[in-house]
Design a protein around this motif. Structure first.
Motif, PDB file in Angstrom:
ATOM      1  N   TYR A  93       1.000  -1.313  -0.070  1.00 20.91           N
ATOM      2  CA  TYR A  93       0.106  -0.165  -0.033  1.00 20.91           C
ATOM      3  C   TYR A  93       0.821   1.257  -0.078  1.00 20.91           C
ATOM      4  N   LYS A  94       2.010   1.197   0.845  1.00 18.83           N
ATOM      5  CA  LYS A  94       2.675   2.489   0.780  1.00 18.83           C
ATOM      6  C   LYS A  94       3.371   2.592  -0.553  1.00 18.83           C
ATOM      7  N   ARG A  95       4.002   1.453  -1.019  1.00 20.67           N
ATOM      8  CA  ARG A  95       4.487   1.804  -2.335  1.00 20.67           C
ATOM      9  C   ARG A  95       3.725   2.320  -3.313  1.00 20.67           C
ATOM     10  N   TYR A  96       2.452   1.727  -3.444  1.00 19.66           N
ATOM     11  CA  TYR A  96       1.533   2.121  -4.244  1.00 19.66           C
ATOM     12  C   TYR A  96       1.248   3.467  -4.225  1.00 19.66           C
ATOM     13  N   ARG A  97       0.929   4.011  -2.992  1.00 16.48           N
ATOM     14  CA  ARG A  97       0.656   5.448  -2.716  1.00 16.48           C
ATOM     15  C   ARG A  97       1.661   6.286  -3.023  1.00 16.48           C
ATOM     16  N   LEU A  98       3.016   6.109  -2.962  1.00 17.09           N
ATOM     17  CA  LEU A  98       4.017   6.932  -3.274  1.00 17.09           C
ATOM     18  C   LEU A  98       4.206   6.937  -4.642  1.00 17.09           C
ATOM     19  N   GLU A  99       4.007   5.732  -5.398  1.00 14.21           N
ATOM     20  CA  GLU A  99       4.107   5.687  -6.890  1.00 14.21           C
ATOM     21  C   GLU A  99       3.029   6.645  -7.613  1.00 14.21           C
ATOM     22  N   PHE A 121      13.636   6.885  -1.981  1.00 14.83           N
ATOM     23  CA  PHE A 121      14.223   7.447  -0.596  1.00 14.83           C
ATOM     24  C   PHE A 121      15.149   6.450  -0.090  1.00 14.83           C
ATOM     25  N   GLN A 122      16.452   6.695  -0.384  1.00 11.59           N
ATOM     26  CA  GLN A 122      17.617   5.776  -0.380  1.00 11.59           C
ATOM     27  C   GLN A 122      18.535   6.331   0.937  1.00 11.59           C
ATOM     28  N   ILE A 123      18.623   5.232   1.803  1.00  9.35           N
ATOM     29  CA  ILE A 123      19.723   5.380   2.889  1.00  9.35           C
ATOM     30  C   ILE A 123      20.600   4.192   2.848  1.00  9.35           C
ATOM     31  N   HIS A 124      21.714   4.595   2.822  1.00 13.23           N
ATOM     32  CA  HIS A 124      22.916   3.948   2.787  1.00 13.23           C
ATOM     33  C   HIS A 124      23.122   3.129   4.061  1.00 13.23           C
ATOM     34  N   LYS A 125      23.239   1.608   3.870  1.00 15.29           N
ATOM     35  CA  LYS A 125      23.607   0.833   5.026  1.00 15.29           C
ATOM     36  C   LYS A 125      24.628   1.123   5.801  1.00 15.29           C
ATOM     37  N   TRP A 161      12.144  11.783  -6.559  1.00 16.19           N
ATOM     38  CA  TRP A 161      10.734  11.335  -6.874  1.00 16.19           C
ATOM     39  C   TRP A 161      10.641  10.643  -8.203  1.00 16.19           C
ATOM     40  N   ARG A 162      11.670  10.884  -9.139  1.00 17.28           N
ATOM     41  CA  ARG A 162      11.749  10.176 -10.506  1.00 17.28           C
ATOM     42  C   ARG A 162      12.172   8.577 -10.291  1.00 17.28           C
ATOM     43  N   GLY A 163      12.983   8.532  -9.204  1.00 11.69           N
ATOM     44  CA  GLY A 163      13.600   6.978  -9.044  1.00 11.69           C
ATOM     45  C   GLY A 163      15.010   7.332  -8.970  1.00 11.69           C
TER      46      GLY A 163
END
Length: 236
Positions: free
Chosen positions: A75-81, A213-217, A198-200
């Motif tokens: 659901y979260k991914r669909y809403r963001l897309e 929304f990328q966080i480096h490990k 937002w474009r990926g």
């Protein structure tokens, strides 16, 4: 009339929104898959059609067990897309898009992992905010550019994801407003944690994630709460 004898709800043309509503009803009450439900509606109304957007929602509804679960990763991914498709310059983002800042809650549930900034230990996000993705095709996905250190092969021959892709968290909001991409900095010590677009963006495994929304490990530590006492253990 619908396949079960109920009257078909009306929409502007009676061939898309109303069909999706009846199909969802049949999925919930009759245990049908989304394609079976549409076929049942078309049997009663041959001109019934559903546009791709509503088809996507029916697929999501089925994947969530015919229930609307706002905490679901799907659901979260669909809403963001859907939100990313409408954005040009995000000036006012819906509040429900943002996960609660973990520093605003007294205690993290014992079933969740907390992720902290490795430099200053500020809590950043919980494991429930991680939006997992299917592993990409590895080095072949980077044929158009030089493979960097972040896209190295693992010992088992598969690409390893070197970042977490998460839902936006409240502390990110100032950085997201008015721009389509940028850096994500720790709200306490301002060390670089990752980036957003937002474009990926492309994960090190080769999978393209939109929005990202990328966080480096390497910039965060996992903190697991032990079931007894208030001790915590950090995984580095």
């Amino acid at each position: 009339r619908a396949a079960d004898g109920l009257p078909l709800p009306c929409s502007h043309a009676g061939v898309s929104r109303s069909v999706a509503v009846v199909a969802a009803y049949l999925m919930k009450t009759q245990g049908l898959g989304w394609e079976e439900a549409l076929a049942a509606v078309r049997a009663a109304k041959p001109d019934a059609e559903v546009n791709p957007g509503f088809q996507g929602q029916l697929k999501l509804y089925q994947a969530m067990g015919c229930a609307v679960d706002s905490s679901s990763v799907l659901y979260k991914r669909y809403r963001l897309e859907m939100l990313s498709e409408r954005l040009s310059e995000p000036q006012d983002l819906p509040r429900e898009v943002f996960a609660v800042d973990p520093t605003s809650i007294c205690q993290t549930p014992s079933t969740e992992v907390l992720y902290r900034c490795r430099k200053c230990r500020r809590a950043l996000f919980r494991s429930s905010s991680i939006l997992s993705h299917v592993e990409g095709s590895g080095p072949t996905a980077f044929a158009h550019k030089r493979i960097t250190d972040s896209a190295r092969l693992c010992g088992n021959g598969h690409e390893k994801c070197t970042s977490y892709f998460i839902e936006p968290v409240q502390w990110m909001e100032p950085a997201l407003l008015g721009v389509m991409e940028g850096q994500l900095l720790c709200p306490k010590c301002t060390s670089k944690l990752g980036s957003f677009s937002w474009r990926g963006e492309q994960c090190s495994c080769g999978r393209w994630v939109t929005p990202a929304f990328q966080i480096h490990k390497s910039r965060v530590d996992e903190v697991r709460t032990l079931p007894v006492g208030n001790f915590q253990t950090a995984k580095t």
